[in-house]
Design an enzyme around this catalytic site. Structure first.
Site, PDB file in Angstrom:
ATOM      1  N   ALA A 138       0.837  -1.204   0.000  1.00 48.06           N
ATOM      2  CA  ALA A 138       0.000   0.000   0.000  1.00 48.06           C
ATOM      3  C   ALA A 138       0.867   1.246   0.000  1.00 48.06           C
ATOM      4  CB  ALA A 138      -0.922  -0.001   1.212  1.00 48.06           C
ATOM      5  N   GLY A 139       1.148   1.760  -1.210  1.00 47.79           N
ATOM      6  CA  GLY A 139       1.902   3.006  -1.351  1.00 47.79           C
ATOM      7  C   GLY A 139       0.995   4.022  -2.024  1.00 47.79           C
ATOM      8  N   SER A 140       1.006   4.002  -3.364  1.00 49.43           N
ATOM      9  CA  SER A 140       0.072   4.887  -4.086  1.00 49.43           C
ATOM     10  C   SER A 140      -1.366   4.530  -3.736  1.00 49.43           C
ATOM     11  CB  SER A 140       0.288   4.740  -5.596  1.00 49.43           C
ATOM     12  OG  SER A 140       1.607   5.081  -5.931  1.00 49.43           O
ATOM     13  N   TRP A 164       9.301   2.115   4.417  1.00 53.15           N
ATOM     14  CA  TRP A 164       9.768   3.465   4.067  1.00 53.15           C
ATOM     15  C   TRP A 164       9.449   4.466   5.179  1.00 53.15           C
ATOM     16  CZ3 TRP A 164      12.434   1.484   0.546  1.00 53.15           C
ATOM     17  CH2 TRP A 164      11.887   0.744  -0.497  1.00 53.15           C
ATOM     18  N   GLU A 248       1.787  17.553   4.215  1.00 49.49           N
ATOM     19  CA  GLU A 248       3.065  16.934   3.846  1.00 49.49           C
ATOM     20  C   GLU A 248       3.471  17.413   2.447  1.00 49.49           C
ATOM     21  OE1 GLU A 248       3.049  12.646   3.571  1.00 49.49           O
ATOM     22  OE2 GLU A 248       5.228  12.567   3.381  1.00 49.49           O
TER      23      GLU A 248
HETATM   24  C1  LIG Z   1      12.492   9.617   0.540  1.00 52.99           C
HETATM   25  C2  LIG Z   1      11.199   8.925   0.883  1.00 52.99           C
HETATM   26  C3  LIG Z   1      10.676   9.053   2.176  1.00 52.99           C
HETATM   27  C4  LIG Z   1       9.490   8.393   2.516  1.00 52.99           C
HETATM   28  N1  LIG Z   1       9.030   8.501   3.802  1.00 52.99           N
HETATM   29  C5  LIG Z   1       7.904   7.852   4.163  1.00 52.99           C
HETATM   30  C6  LIG Z   1       7.457   7.904   5.530  1.00 52.99           C
HETATM   31  O1  LIG Z   1       8.072   8.518   6.403  1.00 52.99           O
HETATM   32  N2  LIG Z   1       6.338   7.224   5.851  1.00 52.99           N
HETATM   33  C7  LIG Z   1       5.617   6.531   4.939  1.00 52.99           C
HETATM   34  O2  LIG Z   1       4.587   5.981   5.295  1.00 52.99           O
HETATM   35  N3  LIG Z   1       6.028   6.439   3.629  1.00 52.99           N
HETATM   36  C8  LIG Z   1       7.158   7.079   3.245  1.00 52.99           C
HETATM   37  N4  LIG Z   1       7.600   6.997   1.928  1.00 52.99           N
HETATM   38  C9  LIG Z   1       6.883   6.135   0.995  1.00 52.99           C
HETATM   39  C10 LIG Z   1       6.122   6.865  -0.103  1.00 52.99           C
HETATM   40  O3  LIG Z   1       4.982   7.510   0.399  1.00 52.99           O
HETATM   41  C11 LIG Z   1       5.761   5.819  -1.168  1.00 52.99           C
HETATM   42  O4  LIG Z   1       6.990   5.340  -1.700  1.00 52.99           O
HETATM   43  C12 LIG Z   1       4.921   6.391  -2.282  1.00 52.99           C
HETATM   44  O5  LIG Z   1       3.635   6.718  -1.820  1.00 52.99           O
HETATM   45  C13 LIG Z   1       4.801   5.412  -3.473  1.00 52.99           C
HETATM   46  O6  LIG Z   1       4.389   4.164  -3.058  1.00 52.99           O
HETATM   47  P1  LIG Z   1       5.209   2.848  -3.490  1.00 52.99           P
HETATM   48  O7  LIG Z   1       6.638   3.054  -3.140  1.00 52.99           O
HETATM   49  O8  LIG Z   1       4.508   1.685  -2.893  1.00 52.99           O
HETATM   50  O9  LIG Z   1       5.112   2.806  -5.063  1.00 52.99           O
HETATM   51  P2  LIG Z   1       3.887   2.223  -5.977  1.00 52.99           P
HETATM   52  O10 LIG Z   1       2.593   2.756  -5.434  1.00 52.99           O
HETATM   53  O11 LIG Z   1       4.069   0.744  -6.037  1.00 52.99           O
HETATM   54  O12 LIG Z   1       4.191   2.886  -7.333  1.00 52.99           O
HETATM   55  C14 LIG Z   1       5.161   2.361  -8.266  1.00 52.99           C
HETATM   56  C15 LIG Z   1       5.100   3.187  -9.543  1.00 52.99           C
HETATM   57  O13 LIG Z   1       3.800   3.046 -10.150  1.00 52.99           O
HETATM   58  C16 LIG Z   1       3.203   4.322 -10.364  1.00 52.99           C
HETATM   59  N5  LIG Z   1       1.761   4.258 -10.134  1.00 52.99           N
HETATM   60  C17 LIG Z   1       1.132   3.619  -9.107  1.00 52.99           C
HETATM   61  N6  LIG Z   1      -0.192   3.791  -9.208  1.00 52.99           N
HETATM   62  C18 LIG Z   1      -0.414   4.591 -10.296  1.00 52.99           C
HETATM   63  C19 LIG Z   1      -1.578   5.139 -10.919  1.00 52.99           C
HETATM   64  N7  LIG Z   1      -2.801   4.914 -10.431  1.00 52.99           N
HETATM   65  N8  LIG Z   1      -1.424   5.910 -12.026  1.00 52.99           N
HETATM   66  C20 LIG Z   1      -0.161   6.152 -12.546  1.00 52.99           C
HETATM   67  N9  LIG Z   1       0.975   5.647 -12.001  1.00 52.99           N
HETATM   68  C21 LIG Z   1       0.850   4.884 -10.887  1.00 52.99           C
HETATM   69  C22 LIG Z   1       3.864   5.240  -9.335  1.00 52.99           C
HETATM   70  O14 LIG Z   1       3.803   6.599  -9.739  1.00 52.99           O
HETATM   71  C23 LIG Z   1       5.286   4.688  -9.309  1.00 52.99           C
HETATM   72  O15 LIG Z   1       6.032   5.243 -10.363  1.00 52.99           O
HETATM   73  C24 LIG Z   1       8.798   7.621   1.553  1.00 52.99           C
HETATM   74  C25 LIG Z   1       9.325   7.503   0.264  1.00 52.99           C
HETATM   75  C26 LIG Z   1      10.519   8.127  -0.081  1.00 52.99           C
HETATM   76  C27 LIG Z   1      11.063   7.970  -1.464  1.00 52.99           C
END
Ligand SMILES: Cc1cc2nc3c(=O)[nH]c(=O)nc-3n(C[C@H](O)[C@H](O)[C@H](O)COP(=O)(O)OP(=O)(O)OC[C@H]3O[C@@H](n4cnc5c(N)ncnc54)[C@H](O)[C@@H]3O)c2cc1C
Length: 389
Positions: A138-140, A164, A248
């Site tokens: 669960a990111g995006s 992360w 944020e």
């Molecule tokens: C420096 C840094 C600090 C962070 N700190 C924190 C923190 O303190 N706490 C916390 O909870 N999280 C933190 N994060 C996590 C961050 O919020 C997530 O990495 C981010 O939300 C993306 O989620 P994911 O990594 O799961 O990527 P995914 O959601 O798996 O995405 C992978 C790729 O697919 C693309 N994608 C996904 N869905 C779509 C869509 N519907 N349309 C178009 N493209 C899409 C994305 O743009 C990306 O390029 C941090 C990340 C970084 C890099």
């Protein structure tokens, strides 16, 4: 003389008298930013004194109400304070996710008791917070989160994993999204606060390309959280989560301003790298400067509208996208300006590798707080109202 002029001259005099000289020097690395908290080691007496005197005045969170540890300044006064600090090159006395993320959410959704308890601790830099949002699945798609909080009568029982989590290994407390119902995706999330020293909480640092480990995997194994440590209502945590994300994104967008360094030319030359003679680089710097100045103007307008509650709810996404793209370009320019010197990881010529580390770190700007693609989707759907978005 208007009241604001009088405030400016008092502020200027006070800063001159109270900002230690070493707190007016450009920052050389991450430790020069004071994050506070139980485990913080001050880098110098100046850093400690600067936090103490600013917190005493409520100026670590100048526009928060005085009763919660803030300075009670109006938006205009807070802007003057920022300008006067920038004038002498004063470092921020305190940086924290408590200030930029949790505080605004508590001010909006917290009970009076929660505000009185947590906000002054944040303002004084006594407690360092981390953000438990993202999970391996669960990111995006953040609302897909699975970390579970079960109602056990007098407490919540939390089990699951985050990823992360920035500075989880150094933080004192976490604000954490948990699933309290599986009946609805967004409608089954609750926003909990708990101490990272609670039995069952553990962290594992993740090593990055920059050589640092700024974030962790965070595990919860039968973590007992007192019932009252919920912000907002049960199953209504998504509202708190979204509101916090707006703040944020506003904070991350601020990276576009270059930590007060200013325009592209200044970033590159202040880095001490070069007197740019290459005409193509000079043209790039000039183009960057124009965009940076436009962004600074747009930021001021956005900040005023956001504080007055007049900004479009999706505008933090627009600002976040613009600011992070700009910050990445700034770092590219510094690298281009420094030539092969900036490629050295850990040498005198590369000034300890600050430029390449900052450059690599900036790559994360368009991921953290929601990726650029997601911000563009939000802008397309909610601001431009494009079909199919
Ligand atoms: C420096 C840094 C600090 C962070 N700190 C924190 C923190 O303190 N706490 C916390 O909870 N999280 C933190 N994060 C996590 C961050 O919020 C997530 O990495 C981010 O939300 C993306 O989620 P994911 O990594 O799961 O990527 P995914 O959601 O798996 O995405 C992978 C790729 O697919 C693309 N994608 C996904 N869905 C779509 C869509 N519907 N349309 C178009 N493209 C899409 C994305 O743009 C990306 O390029 C941090 C990340 C970084 C890099």
């Amino acid at each position: 003389m208007t009241d604001l002029d009088a405030f400016r001259s008092d502020t200027r005099a006070w800063l001159e008298a109270n900002c230690p000289p070493e707190m007016r020097e450009p920052m050389r690395g991450e430790k020069d930013l004071c994050w506070g908290g139980r485990n913080w080691t001050f880098q110098s007496d100046g850093q400690r004194r600067w936090l103490e005197v600013m917190a005493e005045r409520g100026w670590t969170v100048a526009d928060w109400p005085k009763e919660y540890g803030g300075g009670g300044l109006t938006a205009e006064e807070a802007r003057v304070l920022k300008q006067e600090m920038a004038r002498i090159g004063a470092r921020p006395p305190l940086t924290s996710f408590g200030i930029s993320m949790l505080g605004p959410a508590l001010l909006n959704f917290g009970t009076e008791e929660q505000k009185k308890h947590y906000l002054p601790q944040i303002a004084r830099g006594e407690v360092r917070w981390c953000q438990g949002y993202s999970e391996p699945g669960a990111g995006s798609d953040l609302a897909g989160l699975q970390t579970k909080a079960e109602d056990k009568g007098d407490h919540w029982l939390v089990n699951g994993q985050k990823v992360w989590t920035s500075y989880a290994d150094q933080a004192d407390w976490i604000f954490c999204l948990t699933r309290t119902s599986s009946e609805s995706k967004q409608g089954g999330i609750s926003f909990l606060l708990f101490d990272m020293e609670t039995p069952g909480v553990s962290t594992k640092p993740i090593l990055l390309i920059s050589g640092n480990s700024p974030f962790c995997e965070t595990f919860f194994d039968d973590v007992k959280v007192p019932k009252e440590q919920i912000v907002g209502e049960v199953n209504k945590g998504w509202d708190v989560a979204k509101y916090l994300l707006g703040h944020e994104r506003e904070m991350i967008a601020g990276m576009g301003l270059g930590s007060g360094i200013g325009t592209g030319g200044q970033s590159v030359t202040l880095g001490g790298w070069l007197k740019p003679t290459d005409q193509f680089l000079r043209a790039d710097i000039a183009a960057f400067d124009v965009d940076a100045l436009a962004f600074a103007a747009m930021s001021e307008r956005f900040a005023a509208m956001w504080k007055a509650g007049e900004a479009h709810p999706a505008s933090p996404s627009m600002m976040k996208y613009a600011g992070t793209e700009l910050n990445k370009r700034r770092n590219e320019l510094v690298m281009a300006g420094g030539g092969s010197d900036t490629l050295e990881w850990d040498s005198e010529r590369s000034k300890g590798g600050k430029a390449p580390r900052d450059w690599l770190r900036s790559k994360g700007n368009s991921i953290e707080g929601g990726t650029s693609e997601i911000q563009l989707n939000i802008v397309a759907k909610h601001i431009l109202r494009l079909p199919g978005a």
